[in-house]
Design a protein around this motif. Structure first.
Motif, mmCIF file in Angstrom:
data_model
loop_
_atom_site.group_PDB
_atom_site.id
_atom_site.type_symbol
_atom_site.label_atom_id
_atom_site.label_comp_id
_atom_site.label_asym_id
_atom_site.label_seq_id
_atom_site.Cartn_x
_atom_site.Cartn_y
_atom_site.Cartn_z
ATOM 1 N N LYS A 1 47.874 -9.237 -7.926
ATOM 2 C CA LYS A 1 48.745 -9.515 -6.787
ATOM 3 C C LYS A 1 50.122 -9.958 -7.259
ATOM 4 O O LYS A 1 51.143 -9.538 -6.703
ATOM 5 C CB LYS A 1 48.117 -10.589 -5.895
ATOM 6 C CG LYS A 1 48.973 -10.927 -4.676
ATOM 7 C CD LYS A 1 48.343 -12.018 -3.820
ATOM 8 C CE LYS A 1 47.155 -11.483 -3.049
ATOM 9 N NZ LYS A 1 46.649 -12.490 -2.080
ATOM 10 N N SER A 2 50.174 -10.786 -8.296
ATOM 11 C CA SER A 2 51.458 -11.237 -8.819
ATOM 12 C C SER A 2 52.255 -10.078 -9.397
ATOM 13 O O SER A 2 53.469 -9.958 -9.172
ATOM 14 C CB SER A 2 51.242 -12.306 -9.899
ATOM 15 O OG SER A 2 50.652 -13.460 -9.360
ATOM 16 N N SER B 1 53.523 -7.843 -6.610
ATOM 17 C CA SER B 1 54.587 -8.519 -5.873
ATOM 18 C C SER B 1 55.885 -8.525 -6.666
ATOM 19 O O SER B 1 56.975 -8.355 -6.107
ATOM 20 C CB SER B 1 54.157 -9.949 -5.536
ATOM 21 O OG SER B 1 52.998 -9.953 -4.731
ATOM 22 N N PRO C 1 56.948 -10.612 -0.780
ATOM 23 C CA PRO C 1 55.754 -10.711 -1.641
ATOM 24 C C PRO C 1 55.995 -11.477 -2.933
ATOM 25 O O PRO C 1 55.138 -12.267 -3.360
ATOM 26 C CB PRO C 1 55.403 -9.242 -1.908
ATOM 27 C CG PRO C 1 55.916 -8.517 -0.715
ATOM 28 C CD PRO C 1 57.196 -9.224 -0.358
ATOM 29 N N ARG D 1 56.181 -15.225 -2.287
ATOM 30 C CA ARG D 1 54.901 -15.795 -1.859
ATOM 31 C C ARG D 1 53.856 -15.812 -2.968
ATOM 32 O O ARG D 1 53.063 -16.748 -3.069
ATOM 33 C CB ARG D 1 54.344 -15.017 -0.669
ATOM 34 C CG ARG D 1 55.142 -15.172 0.613
ATOM 35 C CD ARG D 1 54.456 -14.493 1.777
ATOM 36 N NE ARG D 1 53.125 -15.046 2.020
ATOM 37 C CZ ARG D 1 52.301 -14.607 2.961
ATOM 38 N NH1 ARG D 1 52.660 -13.583 3.742
ATOM 39 N NH2 ARG D 1 51.131 -15.157 3.134
ATOM 40 N N ASN D 2 53.841 -14.801 -3.822
ATOM 41 C CA ASN D 2 52.692 -14.596 -4.695
ATOM 42 C C ASN D 2 52.930 -14.825 -6.176
ATOM 43 O O ASN D 2 51.978 -15.046 -6.925
ATOM 44 C CB ASN D 2 52.149 -13.165 -4.508
ATOM 45 C CG ASN D 2 51.720 -12.896 -3.088
ATOM 46 O OD1 ASN D 2 51.156 -13.750 -2.420
ATOM 47 N ND2 ASN D 2 51.991 -11.678 -2.607
#
Length: 448
Positions: free
Chosen positions: A24-25, A28, A209, A212-213
């Motif tokens: 996810k990182s 993002s 993104p 947030r991530n």
């Protein structure tokens, strides 16, 4: 190699491990390239340069001075801001500030009308500062999302998404501009104005993104802005003094300056050169779209190959292809030739820059990623006048744009020669030792 499991910063100041290679990182982080590349294609390259002259009433010289002013400001700000970000341990906060500056400037570009040359220039400068300075912190976050073994691949995917995102929005914007009636818009400048506003919205929306991530390694912040500025100045001074301890980094940077200068010259002079030899505006814009959409898959492939074959080998290959491109440019005669060269540029432009970014990330002290990325931004922009200067001088003395574009090959050949002296593995070890001797509690460096 870097320690696994526990980040180096945790060994001295923090307790939170860096989430290297968290999907996810990584995704993002990559999406930010999709977000900010809309500014590069629509404002910097395609729409705004034409709108600046035809709708607002500026000149090509005014546009050049606008670009020069923004480049100087970014070059002066980047190393200090990078030092401050490393000291405070909050690169994302600085990135957020410059993202909003750039996006807000893009939105406001919908306002200037006929005669508002100074206002438009100031907005472009602000947008360029947001784009350029923000890129320093974005590049620095690569060390927080990807392990060393995966940085070429992750960095390449970022550039690839930038090509795709910038190309997609540019294509939509060109439809707005060229066929305004299809969208219920009046003829004139409305399509361009909406395009600038769309850049701002696009930039903000797809940056969410990352904010947030993406997690970055924590350090103890100093607390006040004034103390961060003072610490940033002190750390910047130390960077100039201590960089002698990284001989491989120095050699790589010098090679990069020549390479960056060559690539930058191809980018900024391509449209001018094409116009000089009689290529139509519509063909120039179409060629830009070709570069964007060829660049997307090519950059991904380039990053994968760099992971397998090594950064240096792929950089050698890209520099050799750039030499071939400028030689072919010397013989270019029509739009078809320009399209073919645009495709060749798309094959290597993003991948080579992504690979250089990843290689550089291996050679810098892990505790000072933003600072050293800022230093690279400053020095590469400072020396980037060389390519256009050589182009101009050759044009003056030979009265030939063809010989001028051919002269750019020098920068790629010089970069290839200088790169042969760089030992990436040795440079990684030097960066490791530098970190071990770095004082993390004061923002100062111990003697090494």
């Amino acid at each position: 190699m870097f320690p696994t499991g526990q980040d180096r910063a945790d060994q001295t100041e923090g307790t939170n491990p860096r989430m290297w290679d968290d999907r996810k990182s990584v995704r993002s982080w990559i999406m930010y390239d999709w977000a900010n590349s809309a500014f590069a294609t629509t404002v910097m390259a395609a729409v705004m340069p034409i709108y600046y002259q035809k709708a607002i009433g500026g000149t090509d010289a005014g546009w050049a001075f606008t670009q020069t002013a923004s480049a100087v400001i970014i070059a002066l700000l980047a190393p200090l801001l990078g030092a401050m970000a490393d000291h405070s341990g909050n690169k994302k906060a600085f990135l957020r500030v410059f993202t909003f500056i750039g996006a807000a400037a893009s939105l406001c570009l919908a306002i200037p009308g006929k005669g508002d040359v100074l206002f438009a220039s100031l907005l472009v400068i602000l947008g360029m500062i947001g784009f350029g300075a923000g890129g320093t912190f974005y590049d620095a976050l690569l060390n927080d999302v990807a392990s060393p073994a995966n940085r070429e691949r992750v960095s390449a995917r970022g550039f690839a998404m930038g090509y795709l995102g910038g190309g997609v929005l540019l294509a939509v914007n060109l439809l707005l501009i060229m066929s305004p009636g299809t969208f219920g818009l009046p003829e004139g400048s409305a399509g361009s104005q909406i395009s600038f506003a769309m850049v701002g919205v696009w930039w903000i929306l797809f940056s969410i993104p990352l904010f947030r991530n993406v997690k970055e390694a924590s350090v103890r912040p100093d607390g006040t802005l004034g103390s961060q500025v003072r610490a940033g100045i002190l750390r910047l001074g130390e960077t100039f003094r201590q960089i002698r301890h990284y001989p491989e980094l120095w050699k790589f940077m010098i090679a990069y300056w020549f390479f960056f200068d060559g690539v930058n010259t191809v980018i900024v002079m391509a449209t001018s050169y094409g116009t000089t030899i009689g290529i139509k505006d519509s063909d120039l814009i179409a060629a830009l779209l070709i570069t964007q959409f060829v660049g997307f898959p090519a950059t991904v492939l380039f990053g994968n190959m760099a992971s397998r074959l090594g950064s240096k080998n792929m950089l050698y290959g890209s520099m050799a292809l750039y030499v071939a491109i400028v030689i072919l440019g010397f013989f270019m005669k029509n739009a078809l030739h320009f399209y073919l060269l645009a495709g060749l540029v798309g094959l290597v432009q993003g991948g080579s820059q992504a690979t250089a970014r990843a290689a550089y990330s291996r050679l810098i002290p892990p505790a000072r990623t933003a600072e050293f990325n800022g230093f690279l931004t400053f020095t590469s922009r400072f020396f980037s006048f060389g390519g256009p200067l050589v182009f101009g001088l050759v044009k003056v003395f030979t009265d030939s744009s063809r010989y001028a574009i051919l002269a750019v090959a020098f920068f790629f050949v010089a970069a290839m020669v200088l790169l042969t002296f760089v030992n990436i593995a040795k440079g990684e070890r030097e960066a490791e030792r530098a970190f071990d001797g770095w004082s993390t509690d004061s923002g100062r460096t111990a003697s090494i």
